[in-house]
Write an enzyme that holds these catalytic residues in place. Structure first.
Site, PDB file in Angstrom:
ATOM      1  N   ASP A   1     -26.346  21.037 -17.564  1.00 51.25           N
ATOM      2  CA  ASP A   1     -25.380  22.116 -17.363  1.00 51.25           C
ATOM      3  C   ASP A   1     -24.078  21.621 -16.740  1.00 51.25           C
ATOM      4  OD1 ASP A   1     -26.637  21.555 -14.959  1.00 51.25           O
ATOM      5  OD2 ASP A   1     -26.911  23.644 -14.370  1.00 51.25           O
ATOM      6  N   HIS A   2     -24.133  20.487 -16.038  1.00 52.35           N
ATOM      7  CA  HIS A   2     -22.940  19.917 -15.402  1.00 52.35           C
ATOM      8  C   HIS A   2     -23.328  18.577 -14.799  1.00 52.35           C
ATOM      9  CE1 HIS A   2     -24.775  20.958 -11.566  1.00 52.35           C
ATOM     10  NE2 HIS A   2     -24.977  22.171 -12.050  1.00 52.35           N
TER      11      HIS A   2
ATOM     12  N   HIS B   1     -27.504  16.029  -5.153  1.00 46.12           N
ATOM     13  CA  HIS B   1     -26.821  16.569  -3.976  1.00 46.12           C
ATOM     14  C   HIS B   1     -27.118  15.724  -2.737  1.00 46.12           C
ATOM     15  CE1 HIS B   1     -24.816  20.147  -5.420  1.00 46.12           C
ATOM     16  NE2 HIS B   1     -25.913  20.589  -6.015  1.00 46.12           N
TER      17      HIS B   1
ATOM     18  N   ASP C   1     -30.699  19.895 -15.054  1.00 43.21           N
ATOM     19  CA  ASP C   1     -29.667  20.379 -14.142  1.00 43.21           C
ATOM     20  C   ASP C   1     -28.975  19.230 -13.418  1.00 43.21           C
ATOM     21  OD1 ASP C   1     -28.338  21.706 -11.845  1.00 43.21           O
ATOM     22  OD2 ASP C   1     -29.413  23.460 -12.561  1.00 43.21           O
TER      23      ASP C   1
ATOM     24  N   GLU D   1     -36.290  24.123 -17.704  1.00 41.75           N
ATOM     25  CA  GLU D   1     -35.313  23.454 -16.838  1.00 41.75           C
ATOM     26  C   GLU D   1     -35.983  22.378 -15.994  1.00 41.75           C
ATOM     27  OE1 GLU D   1     -31.817  24.299 -13.551  1.00 41.75           O
ATOM     28  OE2 GLU D   1     -33.771  25.256 -13.292  1.00 41.75           O
TER      29      GLU D   1
ATOM     30  N   SER E   1     -24.102  26.079 -11.181  1.00 37.20           N
ATOM     31  CA  SER E   1     -25.211  26.278 -12.111  1.00 37.20           C
ATOM     32  C   SER E   1     -25.313  27.714 -12.606  1.00 37.20           C
ATOM     33  CB  SER E   1     -26.536  25.866 -11.454  1.00 37.20           C
ATOM     34  OG  SER E   1     -26.594  24.471 -11.285  1.00 37.20           O
TER      35      SER E   1
ATOM     36  N   HIS F   1     -20.927  18.905  -7.321  1.00 35.81           N
ATOM     37  CA  HIS F   1     -20.894  18.831  -8.778  1.00 35.81           C
ATOM     38  C   HIS F   1     -19.656  18.078  -9.255  1.00 35.81           C
ATOM     39  CE1 HIS F   1     -23.602  22.654  -9.299  1.00 35.81           C
ATOM     40  NE2 HIS F   1     -24.161  21.704  -8.573  1.00 35.81           N
TER      41      HIS F   1
ATOM     42  N   ASP G   1     -30.567  17.611 -10.112  1.00 38.29           N
ATOM     43  CA  ASP G   1     -29.452  18.183  -9.349  1.00 38.29           C
ATOM     44  C   ASP G   1     -29.726  18.145  -7.854  1.00 38.29           C
ATOM     45  OD1 ASP G   1     -26.934  20.037  -9.431  1.00 38.29           O
ATOM     46  OD2 ASP G   1     -28.372  21.132  -8.196  1.00 38.29           O
TER      47      ASP G   1
END
Length: 530
Positions: free
Chosen positions: A315-316, A277, A35, A268, A75, A415, A273
């Site tokens: 995912d990004h 952040h 992620d 996952e 997400s 993101h 992620d």
């Protein structure tokens, strides 16, 4: 010509030696999702480890990640795209842009006879695992997501999220000073889902030892934290009873690999992620390397098995991390890898792990800073740390200083919208630059079913309309309650469909369903076999 003849003869002989009713080989799929990971953190992690990543061996292309409404996805929309094959809106879980539930590749695998499982370092109710196992209009509906997951009939579930399975549990939050405090929370519907899990015959693992214990049941549910599992760098020191992502992946594969047909597993690595952040490069590296170890477990199995497709992807992007910043405008040509890596290697804990040890009076601040690799601050730097208002501000100062020392840049705490790497191995694997919505099509085709055509494509119907069209009087009882039920009545027959469950009552008889009932607050979706 002679080679062709020999090959034809060999194939003919093989057909005579195989039994006419021989079953086809098992087909397994392991989809691993990292992620919120951009390309520079993979480069940085490779330098940090000092060797190639296991991911590097299976790099085959790229993936476009935009959602139905934005160039930068969240997400929930990204996970739903990879689970259903449909681009959707932010916050939607397993729903198309119109808000209608769409079957996922995991559900399709389960319905066609495969064993299924999910593994996550976040709460299992979090956006990505939720997107493969549930259907809601809001990713924050952890209560509904958790209930659907329990009634989905999955074979393996491993991760965090105990707080949304019990009637009462501890939830952690920060007070006004940024210090952690606890409070008791309850499931809004008052249901104890841990009892439901136990009654369904799962082995229940509540810690690392439980995960590694000898199997009794073919089904396994591991709950290792009230919320998320610790960062890998912190885990051994601060939470040794929690398993690593690689250990969970290995355990899941072991349970799932004994089925008659094969299995589908989604893994996952959630917290690249989370660290991104925070702009914490130490935490990001910790979780990239943790994920890479889990990929190694999947590849070890796939190489021995021969019929397993492994796909790994993020995912990004997140944070816009760069090797190089405004401070390297003039000297980037002379910076060896050590100038980026050595400051990071001074950290023994992630920024969250370090600040979790901070005493309320901050008497151990120097020790906390040292555990994050900031043990030699000058007076101005230390003063800036001392005068932060709360833990969140302190973490911000810490990661900013670490980034400066490691010559790293960040463009955002959110993101990013770049294309991401695609990794794959095994028969039927995807290659090239693809859409994230192409992934479930590739996986389902390999497993022998379709989400786009046939019964799975039109699985859910509007229950109220369906039964009214057949002469039933239909209403939704408790429409605004925490346990709504669709009730259909006709000629003395009463059908009651509870939200999020995989059954309904016909008068006093319990009738099992192949999927869960879904209620979005307006429409009650059910599956019916006609």
């Amino acid at each position: 010509m002679k080679t062709l003849i020999r090959l034809t003869i060999f194939t003919s002989l093989l057909s005579f030696t195989m039994p006419a009713n021989a079953a086809p080989p098992h087909k397994n799929v392991i989809l691993l999702i990292m992620d919120g990971t951009n390309s520079d953190i993979l480069t940085l992690s490779r330098w940090y480890r000092g060797t190639d990543l296991q991911l590097d061996e299976i790099l085959v292309g790229g993936v476009r990640t935009y959602s139905a409404q934005s160039a930068i996805t969240d997400s929930a929309a990204a996970g739903s795209a990879m689970a259903t094959g449909v681009k959707t809106r932010a916050d939607f879980i397993g729903m198309n842009p119109a808000g209608r539930p769409v079957l996922t590749v995991l559900e399709g695998a389960k319905l066609t006879g495969y064993k299924t499982g999910i593994v996550s370092t976040s709460p299992v109710q979090h956006a990505t695992p939720a997107a493969f196992t549930s259907h809601t209009l809001n990713r924050d509906e952890f209560g509904d997501i958790g209930e659907q997951q329990v009634y989905q009939g999955l074979d393996v579930v491993l991760g965090g999220g105990a707080a949304w399975l019990k009637t009462q549990s501890k939830k952690y939050a920060k007070d006004d000073d940024g210090m952690l405090k606890t409070k008791e929370v309850s499931r809004e519907d008052g249901e104890n889902l841990m009892k439901v899990i136990a009654s369904a015959g799962y082995d229940i693992a509540l810690g690392r030892d439980g995960l590694l214990r000898k199997a009794v049941s073919s089904k396994l549910w591991g709950v290792f934290a009230d919320e998320d599992i610790s960062y890998e760098l912190d885990r051994e020191t601060l939470k040794p009873d929690e398993p690593s992502l690689a250990e969970m992946t290995r355990a899941a594969i072991d349970r799932l690999s004994h089925g008659e047909k094969g299995f589908f597993l989604m893994v996952e690595g959630s917290k690249v992620d989370w660290a991104a952040h925070k702009n914490d490069p130490v935490g990001m590296i910790s979780e990239v390397l943790s994920f890479d170890d889990a990929v190694g477990e999947a590849l070890d199995f796939a190489r021995k098995d021969g019929n397993t497709m492994v796909v790994a992807v993020t995912d990004h992007g997140n944070s816009g991390l760069t090797l190089g910043n405004h401070g390297t405008n003039e000297n980037y040509k002379t910076l060896p890898p050590g100038k980026f890596i050595q400051p990071l290697k001074q950290a023994r804990l992630t920024v969250k792990g370090a600040t979790s040890q901070l005493k309320k009076d901050r008497s151990n601040l120097k020790k906390v800073l040292s555990s994050y690799g900031l043990g030699n601050l000058n007076k101005k730097e230390y003063c800036a740390m001392q005068h932060t208002k709360n833990v969140e501000d302190l973490e911000g100062e810490m990661v900013n200083l670490m980034a400066k020392r490691a010559n790293l840049g960040f463009t955002t705490h959110g993101h990013t919208g770049e294309d991401v790497f695609l990794y794959a191995y095994g028969p039927g694997k995807p290659v090239g630059l693809i859409e994230n919505t192409d992934i479930p099509g590739v996986l389902s085709t390999y497993m022998g079913f379709s989400l786009e055509m046939g019964p799975l494509a039109t699985w859910y119907v509007d229950g109220v309309k369906y039964y009214r069209d057949r002469g039933y009087a239909v209403e939704i009882e408790g429409r605004t309650s925490k346990n709504p039920v669709m009730v259909a009545k006709r000629n003395g027959e009463v059908l009651r469909f509870p939200e999020n469950k995989d059954f309904y009552w016909r008068n006093d008889e319990v009738v099992g369903l192949k999927s869960v009932n879904v209620y979005d607050g307006k429409t009650f979706y059910v599956h019916v076999d006609e």
